[in-house]
Motif scaffolding. Structure first.
Motif, short mmCIF file in Angstrom:
data_model
loop_
_atom_site.label_atom_id
_atom_site.label_comp_id
_atom_site.label_asym_id
_atom_site.label_seq_id
_atom_site.Cartn_x
_atom_site.Cartn_y
_atom_site.Cartn_z
N GLY A 60 -5.40 10.77 -6.78
CA GLY A 60 -4.43 11.86 -6.80
C GLY A 60 -3.01 11.36 -6.86
O GLY A 60 -2.10 11.93 -6.24
N TRP A 61 -2.79 10.32 -7.64
CA TRP A 61 -1.47 9.69 -7.72
C TRP A 61 -0.41 10.65 -8.23
O TRP A 61 0.71 10.72 -7.71
CB TRP A 61 -1.57 8.46 -8.61
CG TRP A 61 -0.30 7.67 -8.72
CD1 TRP A 61 0.65 7.80 -9.68
CD2 TRP A 61 0.17 6.68 -7.81
NE1 TRP A 61 1.69 6.93 -9.44
CE2 TRP A 61 1.42 6.23 -8.30
CE3 TRP A 61 -0.33 6.12 -6.63
CZ2 TRP A 61 2.16 5.25 -7.65
CZ3 TRP A 61 0.41 5.15 -6.00
CH2 TRP A 61 1.63 4.71 -6.50
N THR A 62 -0.73 11.40 -9.26
CA THR A 62 0.24 12.33 -9.84
C THR A 62 0.67 13.39 -8.83
O THR A 62 1.84 13.76 -8.75
CB THR A 62 -0.35 12.99 -11.10
OG1 THR A 62 -0.74 11.98 -12.03
CG2 THR A 62 0.66 13.92 -11.75
N ASP A 63 -0.29 13.89 -8.05
CA ASP A 63 0.05 14.90 -7.04
C ASP A 63 1.00 14.32 -5.99
O ASP A 63 1.89 15.01 -5.51
CB ASP A 63 -1.23 15.42 -6.38
CG ASP A 63 -2.11 16.19 -7.36
OD1 ASP A 63 -1.56 16.71 -8.35
OD2 ASP A 63 -3.34 16.24 -7.14
N LYS A 64 0.77 13.05 -5.63
CA LYS A 64 1.65 12.42 -4.64
C LYS A 64 3.07 12.29 -5.18
O LYS A 64 4.05 12.52 -4.47
CB LYS A 64 1.12 11.02 -4.28
CG LYS A 64 -0.15 11.04 -3.45
CD LYS A 64 -0.55 9.61 -3.12
CE LYS A 64 -1.83 9.59 -2.29
NZ LYS A 64 -2.25 8.21 -1.97
N ILE A 65 3.17 11.92 -6.46
CA ILE A 65 4.49 11.76 -7.07
C ILE A 65 5.22 13.11 -7.10
O ILE A 65 6.41 13.20 -6.78
CB ILE A 65 4.36 11.18 -8.49
CG1 ILE A 65 3.89 9.71 -8.41
CG2 ILE A 65 5.69 11.25 -9.23
CD1 ILE A 65 3.68 9.07 -9.76
N LYS A 66 4.52 14.17 -7.50
CA LYS A 66 5.14 15.49 -7.54
C LYS A 66 5.56 15.95 -6.15
O LYS A 66 6.59 16.60 -5.98
CB LYS A 66 4.17 16.49 -8.17
CG LYS A 66 3.93 16.27 -9.66
CD LYS A 66 2.96 17.30 -10.21
CE LYS A 66 2.74 17.10 -11.71
NZ LYS A 66 1.77 18.08 -12.26
N GLU A 67 4.75 15.63 -5.16
CA GLU A 67 5.06 16.04 -3.79
C GLU A 67 6.33 15.36 -3.28
O GLU A 67 7.11 15.96 -2.54
CB GLU A 67 3.88 15.68 -2.88
CG GLU A 67 4.09 16.04 -1.42
CD GLU A 67 2.95 15.54 -0.55
OE1 GLU A 67 3.08 15.62 0.68
OE2 GLU A 67 1.94 15.05 -1.10
N GLN A 68 6.54 14.11 -3.69
CA GLN A 68 7.66 13.35 -3.17
C GLN A 68 8.88 13.34 -4.10
O GLN A 68 9.90 12.74 -3.77
CB GLN A 68 7.24 11.89 -2.92
CG GLN A 68 6.10 11.74 -1.94
CD GLN A 68 5.71 10.27 -1.73
OE1 GLN A 68 6.51 9.37 -1.92
NE2 GLN A 68 4.47 10.04 -1.34
N SER A 69 8.79 13.98 -5.25
CA SER A 69 9.85 13.86 -6.25
C SER A 69 11.20 14.39 -5.79
O SER A 69 12.24 13.92 -6.24
CB SER A 69 9.42 14.59 -7.54
OG SER A 69 9.21 15.97 -7.28
N ASP A 70 11.21 15.37 -4.88
CA ASP A 70 12.47 15.94 -4.41
C ASP A 70 12.91 15.37 -3.07
O ASP A 70 13.85 15.87 -2.46
CB ASP A 70 12.35 17.46 -4.28
CG ASP A 70 12.17 18.14 -5.62
OD1 ASP A 70 12.69 17.61 -6.62
OD2 ASP A 70 11.48 19.19 -5.68
#
Length: 425
Positions: free
Chosen positions: A187-197
């Motif tokens: 779930g790497w992409t989900d982690k990136i989206k979660e932390q992007s802001d």
């Protein structure tokens, strides 16, 4: 009688008879004033005798083979932790890429609050859990990247992080994690989206050689390509102007390796002791702001070794530094004439981030704790008594002679004083 007469010719303290001594009111006031002045100066001299002084001196720094400990605590409100990389380079050719030992990354929300407590390298727990779920003997592909030569699974990339590191070793940019099986399962992409802001706080210690070097925090993984230090900026810049390297420096200081062994007296901490000794860190509390993603902050530091020797035998080895700040907009590698009409060009393109370029001074400042000797105190006291009485005697003689002249109505003629009747005074 004979012995007394032999030495009487050497008497430097001539006596006068009480009958010929004249006492005046002004002389009494002058005596009281002199006594008060002598007591005041003697008390001040005694306080100075009991006070401990720091005597500074400058010598050539002859230390060899030492390392500097850099204490950092820096917050980046608009850069998530997964994008930040800490790298160290120095003139000896030593490179430390993506330093994470003795450092912790703490995720910050938009308003600067901690999202979760630091747990060292965040992905390690995920990697261990996912590796345990893999079948025994599983060897994941590195998708063209250079596989790890050692470690628990040499030649294999069993996690998304290992695929990213394989791409770094190859010199490639890791752009599309959705096409990598390991990243999808984690779930790497989900982690990136979660932390992007989110933002990030980096705190801890790094050890560097005591030579000219560069300590920087930049986006993306770093790697060596054709003897050059390169950063993968694609993940950082692909979000447009969403991220920038505005920052708050809570602490930035240098210390020696032996400084941690310092034993303070009176329950004071090391930082309190250094503050009392006048050691300050100019970058502490520094705030820098920008709204440009492609922006570089540079700090040029001059580090000076400093030693304190105390009367009780303790010794504190530490470092001070001065700093000069420089900012640069890297958008389009702008060059041209500035407001004063000067032509400005840059020799290299640069990388967005925070750069601390440090240079070691060849000199050492030594502060030795000293106290005034008793002989010095005694000499100063005698000088105070003798000096005050001598000056008071001169003042009294001048005033007494002047009053007598005024009373007698004398006028000056030639080299002497005469009365109107012509009698010599």
């Amino acid at each position: 009688m004979g012995g007394r007469s032999r030495f009487s010719a050497l008497d430097a303290f001539g006596k006068t008879m009480e009958d010929v001594k004249i006492k005046t009111g002004f002389g009494g006031l002058l005596t009281l004033s002199s006594l008060f002045l002598i007591l005041s100066l003697t008390v001040y001299e005694f306080v100075d005798y009991r006070r401990v002084h720091m005597e500074p001196s400058i010598v050539v720094d002859r230390s060899r083979g030492e390392k500097l400990v850099v204490n950092i605590d820096i917050s980046f409100p608009r850069v998530p932790c997964y994008l930040l990389s800490v790298d160290i380079m120095d003139i000896s050719g030593e490179h430390q890429n993506d330093v994470n030992h003795d450092l912790s990354k703490t995720r910050l929300s938009k308003d600067g609050k901690v999202v979760e407590a630091p747990k060292g390298k965040e992905l390690k727990g995920d990697l261990e859990r996912i590796s345990a779920q893999k079948a025994e003997g599983y060897c994941g592909t590195c998708y063209g990247g250079t596989p790890p030569p050692d470690g628990p699974n040499p030649g294999c990339c069993n996690s998304c992080e290992e695929v990213r590191e394989a791409y770094v070793r190859r010199g490639w940019s890791f752009v599309n994690p959705d096409s990598v099986e390991q990243c999808v399962s984690e779930g790497w992409t989900d982690k990136i989206k979660e932390q992007s802001d989110e933002g990030c706080n980096i705190a801890g210690k790094v050890r560097v050689n005591k030579v000219i070097g560069n300590f920087h925090i930049s986006p993306g993984r770093s790697f060596q390509a054709n003897a050059m230090h390169v950063h993968d900026l694609v993940p950082y810049l692909q979000g447009g102007n969403k991220h920038d390297f505005g920052h708050i420096i809570h602490q930035f200081s240098f210390q020696s390796e032996t400084e941690e062994e310092w034993v303070s007296h009176g329950g004071k901490s090391l930082e309190e002791t250094k503050a009392e000794l006048g050691i300050v860190n100019p970058l502490n509390g520094m705030r820098a702001h920008t709204e440009e993603s492609n922006y570089m902050f540079q700090y040029f530091l001059k580090v000076v070794s400093t030693k304190f020797n105390f009367l009780d035998g303790r010794e504190l080895n530490t470092h001070q530094y001065s700093v000069t700040q420089y900012e640069r907009d890297l958008s389009g590698n702008r060059s041209g004439k500035d407001a004063q009409g000067h032509q400005t060009t840059h020799g290299y393109a640069g990388v967005p981030g925070l750069f601390a370029n440090y240079e070691i001074s060849p000199l050492m400042v030594i502060h030795v704790e000293e106290r005034q000797s008793f002989a010095h105190f005694l000499t100063s006291t005698c000088a105070i008594v003798g000096g005050v009485l001598t000056v008071a005697g001169l003042i009294d003689s001048f005033v007494y002679a002047g009053r007598n002249r005024l009373k007698a109505g004398g006028v000056k003629e030639g080299l002497g004083f005469a009365r109107a009747e012509g009698k010599f005074l």
